[in-house]
Motif scaffolding. Structure first.
Motif, PDB file in Angstrom:
ATOM      1  N   PHE A 106      -0.528   0.622   9.234  1.00  0.00           N
ATOM      2  CA  PHE A 106      -1.851   0.567   8.612  1.00  0.00           C
ATOM      3  C   PHE A 106      -1.767   0.926   7.121  1.00  0.00           C
ATOM      4  O   PHE A 106      -2.350   0.258   6.277  1.00  0.00           O
ATOM      5  CB  PHE A 106      -2.817   1.531   9.304  1.00  0.00           C
ATOM      6  N   ALA A 107      -1.073   2.041   6.844  1.00  0.00           N
ATOM      7  CA  ALA A 107      -0.832   2.480   5.454  1.00  0.00           C
ATOM      8  C   ALA A 107      -2.111   2.631   4.644  1.00  0.00           C
ATOM      9  O   ALA A 107      -2.121   2.376   3.444  1.00  0.00           O
ATOM     10  CB  ALA A 107       0.125   1.518   4.761  1.00  0.00           C
ATOM     11  N   GLU A 108      -3.198   3.042   5.275  1.00  0.00           N
ATOM     12  CA  GLU A 108      -4.444   3.251   4.536  1.00  0.00           C
ATOM     13  C   GLU A 108      -4.508   4.629   3.899  1.00  0.00           C
ATOM     14  O   GLU A 108      -5.337   4.872   3.021  1.00  0.00           O
ATOM     15  CB  GLU A 108      -5.648   3.051   5.466  1.00  0.00           C
ATOM     16  N   LEU A 109      -3.635   5.532   4.358  1.00  0.00           N
ATOM     17  CA  LEU A 109      -3.588   6.878   3.797  1.00  0.00           C
ATOM     18  C   LEU A 109      -2.194   7.165   3.268  1.00  0.00           C
ATOM     19  O   LEU A 109      -1.190   6.737   3.852  1.00  0.00           O
ATOM     20  CB  LEU A 109      -3.959   7.923   4.856  1.00  0.00           C
ATOM     21  N   GLU A 110      -2.132   7.888   2.171  1.00  0.00           N
ATOM     22  CA  GLU A 110      -0.857   8.328   1.610  1.00  0.00           C
ATOM     23  C   GLU A 110      -0.775   9.839   1.786  1.00  0.00           C
ATOM     24  O   GLU A 110      -1.552  10.576   1.200  1.00  0.00           O
ATOM     25  CB  GLU A 110      -0.767   7.948   0.134  1.00  0.00           C
ATOM     26  N   ILE A 111       0.154  10.283   2.622  1.00  0.00           N
ATOM     27  CA  ILE A 111       0.264  11.708   2.923  1.00  0.00           C
ATOM     28  C   ILE A 111       1.362  12.337   2.078  1.00  0.00           C
ATOM     29  O   ILE A 111       2.268  11.648   1.590  1.00  0.00           O
ATOM     30  CB  ILE A 111       0.533  11.938   4.419  1.00  0.00           C
ATOM     31  N   PRO A 112       1.316  13.656   1.898  1.00  0.00           N
ATOM     32  CA  PRO A 112       2.317  14.339   1.069  1.00  0.00           C
ATOM     33  C   PRO A 112       3.727  14.194   1.640  1.00  0.00           C
ATOM     34  O   PRO A 112       3.919  14.164   2.858  1.00  0.00           O
ATOM     35  CB  PRO A 112       1.863  15.811   1.110  1.00  0.00           C
ATOM     36  N   GLU A 113       4.698  14.124   0.757  1.00  0.00           N
ATOM     37  CA  GLU A 113       6.108  14.049   1.165  1.00  0.00           C
ATOM     38  C   GLU A 113       6.655  15.470   1.259  1.00  0.00           C
ATOM     39  O   GLU A 113       7.304  15.973   0.352  1.00  0.00           O
ATOM     40  CB  GLU A 113       6.900  13.217   0.169  1.00  0.00           C
ATOM     41  N   PRO A 193      -6.347   8.239  -0.292  1.00  0.00           N
ATOM     42  CA  PRO A 193      -6.521   6.884   0.262  1.00  0.00           C
ATOM     43  C   PRO A 193      -5.697   5.876  -0.515  1.00  0.00           C
ATOM     44  O   PRO A 193      -5.587   5.964  -1.745  1.00  0.00           O
ATOM     45  CB  PRO A 193      -8.024   6.631   0.094  1.00  0.00           C
ATOM     46  N   ASN A 194      -5.130   4.929   0.184  1.00  0.00           N
ATOM     47  CA  ASN A 194      -4.390   3.838  -0.450  1.00  0.00           C
ATOM     48  C   ASN A 194      -5.416   2.748  -0.778  1.00  0.00           C
ATOM     49  O   ASN A 194      -5.649   1.836   0.009  1.00  0.00           O
ATOM     50  CB  ASN A 194      -3.307   3.307   0.487  1.00  0.00           C
ATOM     51  N   LEU A 195      -6.026   2.849  -1.937  1.00  0.00           N
ATOM     52  CA  LEU A 195      -7.149   1.978  -2.289  1.00  0.00           C
ATOM     53  C   LEU A 195      -6.750   0.508  -2.343  1.00  0.00           C
ATOM     54  O   LEU A 195      -7.538  -0.372  -1.973  1.00  0.00           O
ATOM     55  CB  LEU A 195      -7.739   2.418  -3.634  1.00  0.00           C
ATOM     56  N   LYS A 196      -5.538   0.233  -2.787  1.00  0.00           N
ATOM     57  CA  LYS A 196      -5.085  -1.163  -2.859  1.00  0.00           C
ATOM     58  C   LYS A 196      -4.987  -1.775  -1.465  1.00  0.00           C
ATOM     59  O   LYS A 196      -5.436  -2.906  -1.230  1.00  0.00           O
ATOM     60  CB  LYS A 196      -3.734  -1.237  -3.570  1.00  0.00           C
ATOM     61  N   LYS A 197      -4.396  -1.038  -0.537  1.00  0.00           N
ATOM     62  CA  LYS A 197      -4.251  -1.543   0.828  1.00  0.00           C
ATOM     63  C   LYS A 197      -5.611  -1.681   1.509  1.00  0.00           C
ATOM     64  O   LYS A 197      -5.880  -2.667   2.210  1.00  0.00           O
ATOM     65  CB  LYS A 197      -3.354  -0.593   1.630  1.00  0.00           C
TER      66      LYS A 197
END
Length: 274
Positions: A106-113, A193-197
């Motif tokens: 889905f990749a709608e969220l970017e979580i911390p590494e 949020p991954n706004l582009k995706k």
């Protein structure tokens, strides 16, 4: 996360936790729980001292028979913790699934590494905080099962399962407190949020065609959706190729921002299609 915890406690906790704060000190278990051979006011003074030592609003139970005859209040308290665990389990897995990717999920969220990544997949970001909180939630739900059996096993008012009940409830409180704190610090606060995706998903969504139904009718709207799907097009591309609406009318009607509240699109003449 903090608001969620407070919300669950506020909705179900205030009424459910209150009974667990009622202590039976001074009831004299083998004296009929009447308080015989205890000084007048002892129960109230003992509860007040416990409240002072713990900083919690403990009070003497108005009905000593109830609190010594069974431990329903502890069972209810454990159930409230389970309710919170259920919510946390869902939230953790929602975030875990919505952040999977970066290209195959889905990749709608970017979580911390938080970690260097997978040992065999360089660059992979593992949702470890989600997995940790989910495991904690499962453990709390399991603890609640044990507490339930403990409460049910208080035959003849002896309540011999009290150590098990106390251990599991305090264990649930401890691990869920730590879990929520770490989940907030190491995941929620750094998630974006991954706004582009998300924009790409919205642009290619077929369900947005619903907004066109009042303007061009259900049948034509359905044809647009099927045509877009069969030919790997966006709704806008399909609608323009089929010639059912103009570009300006499509942009006016199919606006995702208008779809988050009640609204009915109309045609250029100002009335819905019949």
């Amino acid at each position: 996360m903090v608001r969620l915890c407070r919300h669950v406690v506020r909705r179900s906790g205030t009424a459910r936790i209150r009974p667990a704060r009622r202590v039976s000190t001074g009831a004299r278990r083998y004296r009929g729980r009447t308080g015989i051979n205890s000084a007048p006011g002892f129960a109230e003074s003992a509860a007040a001292e416990i409240a002072k030592l713990t900083g919690l609003p403990f009070v003497t139970a108005p009905n000593k028979f109830t609190v010594q005859g069974a431990h329903d209040a502890l069972v209810q308290l454990s159930g409230t913790l389970r309710t919170l665990a259920v919510s946390l389990y869902k939230i953790a897995n929602d975030i875990r699934l919505m952040s999977c990717g970066p290209r195959a999920g889905f990749a709608e969220l970017e979580i911390p590494e938080n970690e260097p990544g997978s040992s065999i997949m360089p660059g992979k970001v593992n949702p470890t905080q989600c997995e940790a909180l989910a495991m904690i939630a499962v453990q709390v739900m399991a603890n609640d099962v044990a507490v339930g059996f403990g409460g049910a096993g208080g035959y003849l008012e002896m309540n011999v399962y009290k150590p098990l009940m106390i251990y599991n409830i305090t264990h649930s409180i401890t691990i869920m407190t730590d879990g929520c704190t770490n989940f907030r610090k190491f995941l929620v606060e750094g998630t974006r949020p991954n706004l582009k995706k998300i924009a790409d998903y919205v642009d290619r969504s077929l369900m947005l065609v619903t907004a066109l139904s009042p303007v061009i009718g259900y049948d034509k709207a359905s044809k647009i959706a099927h045509y877009a799907m069969d030919n790997d097009l966006t709704l806008k591309q399909a609608a323009l190729q089929l010639g059912f609406v103009s570009e300006a009318e499509f942009d006016r009607v199919v606006d995702p921002r208008k779809m988050v509240k009640p609204s009915v699109a109309v045609d250029a003449a100002g009335s819905p299609a019949h």
